[in-house]
Scaffold this active site. Structure first.
Site, mmCIF file in Angstrom:
data_model
loop_
_atom_site.group_PDB
_atom_site.id
_atom_site.type_symbol
_atom_site.label_atom_id
_atom_site.label_comp_id
_atom_site.label_asym_id
_atom_site.label_seq_id
_atom_site.Cartn_x
_atom_site.Cartn_y
_atom_site.Cartn_z
ATOM 1 N N HIS A 277 0.843 -1.212 0.000
ATOM 2 C CA HIS A 277 0.000 0.000 0.000
ATOM 3 C C HIS A 277 0.869 1.249 0.000
ATOM 4 O O HIS A 277 0.632 2.184 -0.786
ATOM 5 C CB HIS A 277 -0.917 -0.006 1.227
ATOM 6 C CG HIS A 277 -1.622 1.298 1.442
ATOM 7 N ND1 HIS A 277 -2.830 1.606 0.841
ATOM 8 C CD2 HIS A 277 -1.279 2.399 2.172
ATOM 9 C CE1 HIS A 277 -3.204 2.818 1.196
ATOM 10 N NE2 HIS A 277 -2.274 3.318 2.013
ATOM 11 N N GLU A 278 1.868 1.303 0.872
ATOM 12 C CA GLU A 278 2.745 2.468 0.924
ATOM 13 C C GLU A 278 3.505 2.628 -0.391
ATOM 14 O O GLU A 278 3.706 3.744 -0.880
ATOM 15 C CB GLU A 278 3.725 2.347 2.097
ATOM 16 C CG GLU A 278 3.071 2.317 3.461
ATOM 17 C CD GLU A 278 2.290 3.583 3.764
ATOM 18 O OE1 GLU A 278 2.682 4.660 3.266
ATOM 19 O OE2 GLU A 278 1.276 3.507 4.476
ATOM 20 N N HIS A 281 1.631 4.486 -3.092
ATOM 21 C CA HIS A 281 1.654 5.950 -3.098
ATOM 22 C C HIS A 281 2.770 6.472 -4.005
ATOM 23 O O HIS A 281 2.600 7.478 -4.707
ATOM 24 C CB HIS A 281 1.837 6.481 -1.674
ATOM 25 C CG HIS A 281 0.604 6.377 -0.823
ATOM 26 N ND1 HIS A 281 -0.606 6.932 -1.187
ATOM 27 C CD2 HIS A 281 0.386 5.782 0.387
ATOM 28 C CE1 HIS A 281 -1.505 6.691 -0.258
ATOM 29 N NE2 HIS A 281 -0.934 5.993 0.713
ATOM 30 N N GLU A 355 -5.679 7.196 -1.163
ATOM 31 C CA GLU A 355 -5.668 5.981 -0.351
ATOM 32 C C GLU A 355 -6.349 4.824 -1.092
ATOM 33 O O GLU A 355 -5.865 3.683 -1.064
ATOM 34 C CB GLU A 355 -6.362 6.237 0.989
ATOM 35 C CG GLU A 355 -5.639 7.214 1.891
ATOM 36 C CD GLU A 355 -4.213 6.795 2.200
ATOM 37 O OE1 GLU A 355 -3.964 5.577 2.373
ATOM 38 O OE2 GLU A 355 -3.340 7.675 2.233
#
Length: 412
Positions: A277-278, A281, A355
């Site tokens: 997930h990070e 970004h 997100e």
């Protein structure tokens, strides 16, 4: 008093009333759902943990309201109450250069504001966080962190303030563009330097020494062409039981950081999902987009200040009798949040969109179930409410509410 005076009072009162209304809605919504865990979480979060999160978030919201009232009163005291004018009158008689006078003035305002914020800060740490079992910080560590922050402000802030004030006094009508370039460049340098220079002043970092987990993370990074100068575990547990993970730095100085509390709580699959997930970004360009949005926002702000700098009504309307570059900068920084708060839903919406995109990227790399499990554990560990008020969330939450986010992941 002039039109600006009335505009500030109206904006400030409107903002306080709106935030008070939103907070009351939020607390009512949480309380009305306190005694039942939402269906999507009933098998993974106990009723006891759900009630704790409800009580914790209600308490945090009340403290935020207290902070709002105090900061609003202080803003009026600084401006219309004449505190800035008084402080300026204390420093001016020393007849220092305009740059030094302004630098001392701005640092004094920051230090006084920090001291006035200290009681609420102490309450958050040693009453609120302590009450719910999150705080691990003792008073010695708290004071040490406070002194380090003050030292950093003086060491980094003093030359930056002096340079900005010099531009404002000596660069003609386009001073605001030079100041913006200075500010933006300094921010980039700080983001680049943070992992290796600033963060170690406050926390200890050790390389991740788990061979299996390191191999899995390296494989994930290689698949996505991502390089960093290391994977580190931070001693977050010395200050709080809250868990997190993040990327930091720029260029070759990027670093992946896991809180030690996160490593202890999640499985390997779940840690990999959080990292994916990070990583999303970065791969989705969110870091560049956020820097661009921040840069444009501040460019507009400095351009507006460039117009206001030379108009007497700007100072007179905010309780200041003697115009100056440093006073204009201080007034603008203090007053701008009263007007820009109403734009908060726009910025929150963009953040929540990012997100969702990062979640979508992560589920293309790992099983969505692993990310859902990781998020649920983090919600529980950090006592995030599962039932925020939608309107309150639209203003204050940079991440989608838990039920919406999990439903999005489950649908994907």
């Amino acid at each position: 008093m002039n039109t600006l005076t009335y505009a500030l009072i109206i904006a400030l009162i409107s903002g306080v009333l709106l935030q008070w209304h939103l907070s009351a809605r939020h607390i009512r919504h949480i309380r009305s759902n306190r005694d039942m865990v939402p269906d999507n979480f009933a098998d993974r979060i106990s009723l006891e943990a759900h009630k704790k999160a409800a009580d914790y978030n209600c308490a945090k919201t009340r403290v935020r309201l207290a902070d709002l009232v105090v900061s609003s009163v202080l803003l009026l005291v600084w401006t219309l109450g004449g505190a800035l004018d008084f402080l300026d009158g204390v420093i001016r008689p020393y007849q220092l250069s305009a740059v030094w006078t302004g630098t001392i003035f701005i640092i004094a305002v920051v230090l006084i504001s920090s001291l006035l914020d200290l009681p609420l800060s102490l309450y958050r740490t040693f009453r609120l966080e302590q009450r719910f079992g999150f705080n691990k910080m003792n008073l010695k560590l708290y004071i040490t962190d406070l002194l380090k922050n003050a030292l950093l402000m003086v060491v980094i802030g003093t030359p930056l303030i002096m340079l900005v004030l010099w531009f404002m006094d000596n660069s003609g009508a386009w001073w605001w563009l030079y100041v913006w370039l200075t500010w933006f460049g300094t921010n980039l340098v700080m983001v680049w330097a943070y992992p290796a220079v600033i963060a170690p002043l406050f926390n200890k970092f050790r390389p991740l020494d788990n061979a299996e987990l390191s191999t899995r993370i390296a494989a994930l990074l290689d698949r996505n062409g991502f390089t960093s100068n290391g994977i580190f575990v931070m001693d977050g547990s010395t200050r709080s039981t809250h868990g997190n993970a993040y990327f930091t730095g720029l260029g070759a100085n990027k670093r992946i950081v896991f809180f030690d509390t996160l490593i202890d709580e999640l499985s390997y699959d779940e840690i990999e999902a959080v990292l994916a997930h990070e990583l999303g970004h970065f791969k989705c360009g969110h870091i560049r987009k956020r820097l661009a949005i921040l840069g444009v926002t501040f460019l507009i702000g400095f351009a507006i200040l460039g117009v206001l700098l030379g108009v007497p009504w700007f100072y007179a309307g905010l309780g200041v009798s003697e115009p100056s570059a440093y006073m204009a900068l201080t007034l603008f920084v203090l007053v701008a949040p009263a007007f820009t708060f109403f734009l908060q839903p726009l910025f929150s919406s963009m953040s929540r969109k990012h997100e969702f995109e990062a979640d979508d990227f992560a589920t293309a790399q790992v099983r969505s179930g692993s990310l859902i499990n990781a998020l649920v554990k983090l919600y529980k560990e950090n006592a995030n409410t599962l039932t925020p008020d939608p309107l309150y969330s639209a203003f204050h939450d940079s991440h989608p509410p838990a039920p919406i986010r999990v439903a999005h992941l489950s649908a994907g």
